[in-house]
Each structure stands twice: as structure tokens, then as C-alpha cells.
Design a protein around this motif. Sequence first.
Motif, mmCIF file in Angstrom:
data_model
loop_
_atom_site.group_PDB
_atom_site.id
_atom_site.type_symbol
_atom_site.label_atom_id
_atom_site.label_comp_id
_atom_site.label_asym_id
_atom_site.label_seq_id
_atom_site.Cartn_x
_atom_site.Cartn_y
_atom_site.Cartn_z
ATOM 1 N N ILE A 159 0.843 -1.214 -0.018
ATOM 2 C CA ILE A 159 -0.093 0.038 0.031
ATOM 3 C C ILE A 159 0.973 1.324 0.069
ATOM 4 C CG2 ILE A 159 -1.519 1.323 1.271
ATOM 5 C CD1 ILE A 159 -2.742 -1.311 2.392
ATOM 6 N N GLY A 160 1.943 1.222 0.859
ATOM 7 C CA GLY A 160 2.688 2.344 1.100
ATOM 8 C C GLY A 160 3.364 2.662 -0.452
ATOM 9 N N GLY A 161 4.100 1.678 -1.013
ATOM 10 C CA GLY A 161 4.637 1.716 -2.161
ATOM 11 C C GLY A 161 3.549 2.405 -3.528
ATOM 12 N N LEU A 162 2.322 1.815 -3.434
ATOM 13 C CA LEU A 162 1.567 2.226 -4.562
ATOM 14 C C LEU A 162 1.026 3.559 -4.283
ATOM 15 C CD1 LEU A 162 -0.357 1.567 -6.934
ATOM 16 C CD2 LEU A 162 -2.122 0.804 -4.961
ATOM 17 N N ILE A 163 0.998 4.045 -3.141
ATOM 18 C CA ILE A 163 0.472 5.605 -2.838
ATOM 19 C C ILE A 163 1.577 6.534 -3.309
ATOM 20 C CG2 ILE A 163 -0.402 7.303 -1.124
ATOM 21 C CD1 ILE A 163 -1.788 4.840 0.360
ATOM 22 N N ALA A 164 2.939 6.106 -2.542
ATOM 23 C CA ALA A 164 4.079 6.961 -2.880
ATOM 24 C C ALA A 164 4.641 7.166 -4.236
ATOM 25 C CB ALA A 164 5.168 6.464 -1.890
ATOM 26 N N GLU A 165 4.334 6.090 -5.040
ATOM 27 C CA GLU A 165 4.713 5.916 -6.432
ATOM 28 C C GLU A 165 3.945 7.181 -7.126
ATOM 29 O OE1 GLU A 165 6.502 4.872 -10.016
ATOM 30 O OE2 GLU A 165 6.903 4.112 -7.852
#
Length: 499
Positions: A159-165
Motif C-alpha cells: 500500500i505504501g509503495g503504491l501510494i508513494a509512487e
Amino acid sequence: MNAGAAGTPAAGALRTLRYAALLATYVQSVNVSIPNAVLRFIQASTSMADDQAGWIFTSYLAASAISMPVASWLAARFGVKTMYQAALILFIVGLWIATCTTTPLEFMGARIIQGVAAGIIAPLSLSIALDTLPPAQRPTFGVPYGAAVLLGIVSGPAIGGLIAEYHGWHTVFYSSIPVAAVIVGVAQCSLERKKAPTTPPFDFFGYGTFTVGMIMLQVLLDRGERMEWFESREIWIEAMTSTLAFYLFFTHVLTAKTHFLGKHLFKDRNYVLSTILFFAFGFVLLPTLALTSPMLDEILGYPPITTGGMTIPRGVGLVGTFLLMTRMPPLIDNRLVIASGVAVVIYANWLMLGYSPLMDWTPVAVAGFVQGVGMGMLMPSITKMAFSTLSPTFRPEGTGLFNLARVYGSTLGIAIVQACFYNNTQAMHLALASHLTPYRSAVHSVTASTPLQAVGALNEMITGQAAFIAVVDQFKILMLAMVVVIPLVVFLRKPGPAN
């Protein structure tokens, strides 16, 4: 008919409250690991050194371990609704502060605030959810509750990677604020404001000495490498304070009639051994994430969305196996399941020893999935074994200590592997650099416009190689932790038919 009509809204409100409690459990769990995929962006924004990155996780976990044991007493003293809403609001404040920080200390302070709130939210969410169920359905509620905890931890990096991308790392924390605010509103509308008629006794001396001992031990492990261990006066002070606090705690346990951790819990062999196994479970669960994500993100240079996505196979294996294990036939000996689960985790960590800078995503996905399957086997089977012979009278108290073992296992595990990682990185850097000569092909592979830039590029290449070797070495520590505890399975007793 009137009673039925009157009861329907109440039943709907209870169902909504139960789902909100599960959502709160998920949110506080997901925020343990959600920064994993965006570590280098957080470090860049806060000027955080590499050896401070582990504090992002240990500060949250250690703070939650401190507040968790006292959550029930606070709820009895001030009321469940008051404490639950206060903890959720404090959690929101911690999330907001994390987005405003510009220094490492500010960010750690925000994570500590989040952790303190999470340590209260988790047990109260379980208590609230259980109160919404008929007594006959309460024993089976551990399945969705455990699934919410595990799903939160394993899905955080993805989730963090998807949002931060697409929206930057700050949005990673912003995204949890409206969810927590909705839960506060549900609690306000559906949760009754009631307080226990009397405040139960609580062993603050035992709780205080145990907490101080663990905090000082945690700080010692977190700061030791930076302060050159016992060359520093600070480390000596932390070590002596921790030793004194634990001495006072164990003396108190042996002499007082009532204390923070009841003696009766330690008279049950299955409970004691299972708690040790659960500590080892925590020692592997989060440190694996704390090593894998930086390896992919910082050393191999994967983008956040890919780094987070690499945790999905592990999550699928863990949560899927956990749910399958809840349907395991009761005739199967639980000790065999625990031994098999430990063996699978050991095999998974052995696979991780084969990681290479030249690999693609496949080895990480396969090893993660295998480890997830092993962990999914272990969590329900260890929990079942822990309480199989423990008296029902002691189960509420035992549950608190049992869950605390997993949290402390994770926080101490992260601190240990991070300390070993940076020490090994320095040692490997020296070893690799000592073999570097003008005749090595690596020297000629570096292209730069000036000799100084060439030296810098060469040093960066050596540092990356040393860091990768050091990361792989830490998977060996996690593997050995499971090897050490597997003999304990032999000493577990098979519960009688009555259990």
C-alpha cells in the motif's frame, strides 16, 4: 414484533461497531510496515542516517509494547469509549505530525505517538468487537481478528509503495487519517459510554520496572553501533539501568503476591514454551520486511511500487495459510504442525541466503511466499497450543503476555539485525576494498571525468556490494533463531480430550 423492530437497529449498530473495530485493528497494524517501501524518501526528507532507519519500526513497536499492558486498566479507570476515542485521536495526531517532520527526532517522536496509541487501540478493539457478539460466537472471533492483524502487517509495504509512487511519501500517512476519523465517529454513535464500577488493581511497580528494562535494552541495541557500543558512557548507563530495572522486576515477581506477570502463567509448560515460540515468530515476521524492502529499494534501486509489490506473495502465503489452518481437523497433532511450520520458515530463510545482485524478482517472491506459508502455519497453531492447557481463569492475562511476546520479538529482532547489518557492512567494505588493485576489472569498469569522481564511484560500488552481502547475512540470523527454538516442540504436551 415491537421487540424485533426495536432490536434490528441495535443489531445493525453492533455489526457496524464490530467492523469498525476490525478496521481499527487493520489500520494500526498496517502502519507498522507502511513506511517500508518509502524508506529512502523519508530519509532524504528528514536527513536521516542509514543506521537510524531501523528506528522507524522499533520506535512504533516499542511504544505500542509499553502502552498495550496498561490499556485494560485505563479503560476500566476512564471508560472504554473515552479511552478508545482518545487513542484514535492521538493516533491521528501522530500521523499528521509524521507528515510535517523535517528531522529524524521529530519523525521518531511522531512514530512513538502512533505506537502509544496503537498499543491501546489493538486490545480495546478486540474487547469492543467481542462485546458485540453472543458468548457462543466469541471463541471463533480470533480468526478474523488475527487475519486483520496479519493482513495489515503484510500489506503495509504494498500500500505504501503504491501510494508513494503517485502521490509522495507524505500521503502514505495522510491516507490513514480519514479512516481513523470515521472509526471515531462510529464509536461516538454506536459505542455505549460505560465505566467499570471499580478500578481493578494494577501492579505499576512491576509494569514500570519491566518497561524501563525493555526500553533501555531497546535504546542500547538501537544506539550501540552509532555510539561504538561500550566505548560510550551512554551505552554503559543504558546497560546498567536496564540491568537494575530487570533485577528489581524479577525480585518483585519472586517476592510479591500479586504482580504484573502472574507466577501462575509460568507453571503451565505449554504456555511458557508457546510464548517463547511466539517471540521467535515475531523475531522473524517484521525483521524480514525490515531487511527485504531496503534491499530492494536502496541497494537494488527498485521503485517504491515494485518494492511494495514484492511483499504481496509473502502476504498471500501468510494470510491464506492462516485461514486454511483454522479449518484444520482437530485430530491432527498440533505439535506436528508447529514443527512443520518452523521447518518451512527455516527453508524459506535458507532460500534467502541465495539472493544475488543479479537476480530478478522471482527469488524474492518465491522465498517470501514460502516463508509466508510457514508463518501462516505457525501463528494459529502456536496460539492454540499456548492456551490448550491454560486455565480459562488465566486466559485474559495470558493473552496480554502472549501478544506482548510477539511485539517485543519484532522490535528486538529489528534492532539486532539492523545493528549486525551496519557492523557487517563496514567489515565487508574493508574486506572488499583490501583486495582492490589497479589490475582488477572492477577498477576499469568505472567511468568518470576526474580521478576524484572515479574514486567516489568505485567506493559507492563497493559499499553497495558490502551492503548486499550484509543483508543476506542477516537472513542467516533469522534462520538460526528458528533453528534454536525448534527443539522446544519436543517438550510440548499433547492436550487431553477435555482441552
